[in-house]
Design a protein around this motif. Sequence first.
Motif: not given
Length: 220
Positions: A54, A85, A157, A160, A165, A175-176, A178-179, A182
Amino acid sequence: KRASCGSATTTPSTSTRSMIAIALLASLATVCAFGPAVRSAKTSSLKMSFATAEGAQPPLGFFDPLGLLKDADQERFDRLRFVELKHGRIAMLGVLGHLVQQNYRFPGYIDLEGHKFADLPNGFAGLFSVPALGLIQIFLSIGWWELKGWKQVEGSTPGDFGIKYLDYIKTDEQKAQKRAIELNNGRAAQMGLLAIMIHEQIDGHPYIINDLLGLPYKFN
């Protein structure tokens, strides 16, 4: 030299150039925001997994100009992704805060001596105008979040902190996605905040989009 809309060309002073240099050096600390940065892959298959992780997405794809992935392992990758992140989230809040403060101030007073929130300037000048006790509160808050508040969930991940969520995000694919969003937003925010800081120091016009579109604004 740089000319702002409706104003004469100005030459940055020595102090301004120093502030720009500091901002540029600070950006190197967040260089991991431009690709999954890691220490060292022990096998070619592990390195390939980093290249498809990702964050390796258009327009840059896999981007590791400093070779931080050379000889990297998964633990190092996860650590630097966590840092990336966190920096991205802070930068997004920083850009949002800069824009909000340009248009809105809290009512009331910032201290017991009668200084109003509305009287504080924006940007660098605003930070240096906060009373000493206010700065102490800010740094204590940062320390608490760093040491206590932001805790990685074991086995999950990177990044987190246990925040669930939204209800409509159910599948692993969602979910992947959205990550990844971000990550990209955080990377853009880091570049955006750096640009705001630099142009504020050059001529006091931090909002380049306004200048390009000819939309006037008053900064401080």
